[in-house]
Design an enzyme around this catalytic site. Structure first.
Site, mmCIF file in Angstrom:
data_model
loop_
_atom_site.group_PDB
_atom_site.id
_atom_site.type_symbol
_atom_site.label_atom_id
_atom_site.label_comp_id
_atom_site.label_asym_id
_atom_site.label_seq_id
_atom_site.Cartn_x
_atom_site.Cartn_y
_atom_site.Cartn_z
ATOM 1 N N ASN A 75 0.848 -1.192 0.000
ATOM 2 C CA ASN A 75 0.000 0.000 0.000
ATOM 3 C C ASN A 75 0.884 1.243 0.000
ATOM 4 O O ASN A 75 1.902 1.282 0.685
ATOM 5 C CB ASN A 75 -0.914 0.003 1.232
ATOM 6 N N HIS A 95 6.056 -2.107 3.798
ATOM 7 C CA HIS A 95 5.769 -3.490 4.180
ATOM 8 C C HIS A 95 5.000 -4.187 3.068
ATOM 9 O O HIS A 95 4.140 -3.607 2.428
ATOM 10 C CB HIS A 95 5.017 -3.576 5.510
#
Length: 126
Positions: free
Chosen positions: A99, A112
């Site tokens: 994201n 991440h």
């Protein structure tokens, strides 16, 4: 899912993150894999039967802040994700997601890689 979107709308880059605390072992996590470059651990709010994160130990706030020198490290995250998925028995497939920013749903400003599996993923994802 709505809670994660709400978190993303107020999250901002800068400062320490929960992932920094996990890397430094200041807070517990269910660690799957660790080497000198990255850490993989189960997500505390799983969105699939298997949902884990792979994070670099080097702090990079978001993909748009990554530099050319980070290319090998970012590729390493995907290879670690692939290996962990195999170790966790995700033989029928899985999804990898990163994201970016508030509209992309980023709620923690430390790059991440989400790896989700254990069920049929839907399309489109958003």
């Amino acid at each position: 899912m709505a809670d994660e979107i709400a978190k993303a709308q107020v999250a901002r880059p800068g400062g320490d993150t929960i992932f920094g605390k996990i890397i430094r072992k200041e807070i517990p996590a269910k660690i799957i894999f660790e080497d000198d470059q990255c850490l993989a651990f189960h997500d505390i709010s799983p969105q699939a039967p298997t949902h884990f994160l792979v994070i670099p130990k080097k702090h990079i706030s978001q993909i748009s802040a990554a530099e050319d020198a980070d290319e090998s490290l970012l590729g390493h995250l995907m290879i670690v994700g692939k290996k962990c998925a195999a170790d966790l028995g995700l033989k029928k497939g899985y999804r990898m997601v990163v994201n970016e920013g508030s509209d992309g749903g980023q709620s923690v400003y430390h790059v991440h890689l989400h790896v989700l599996g254990g069920r049929q993923m839907n399309w489109p994802p958003g």
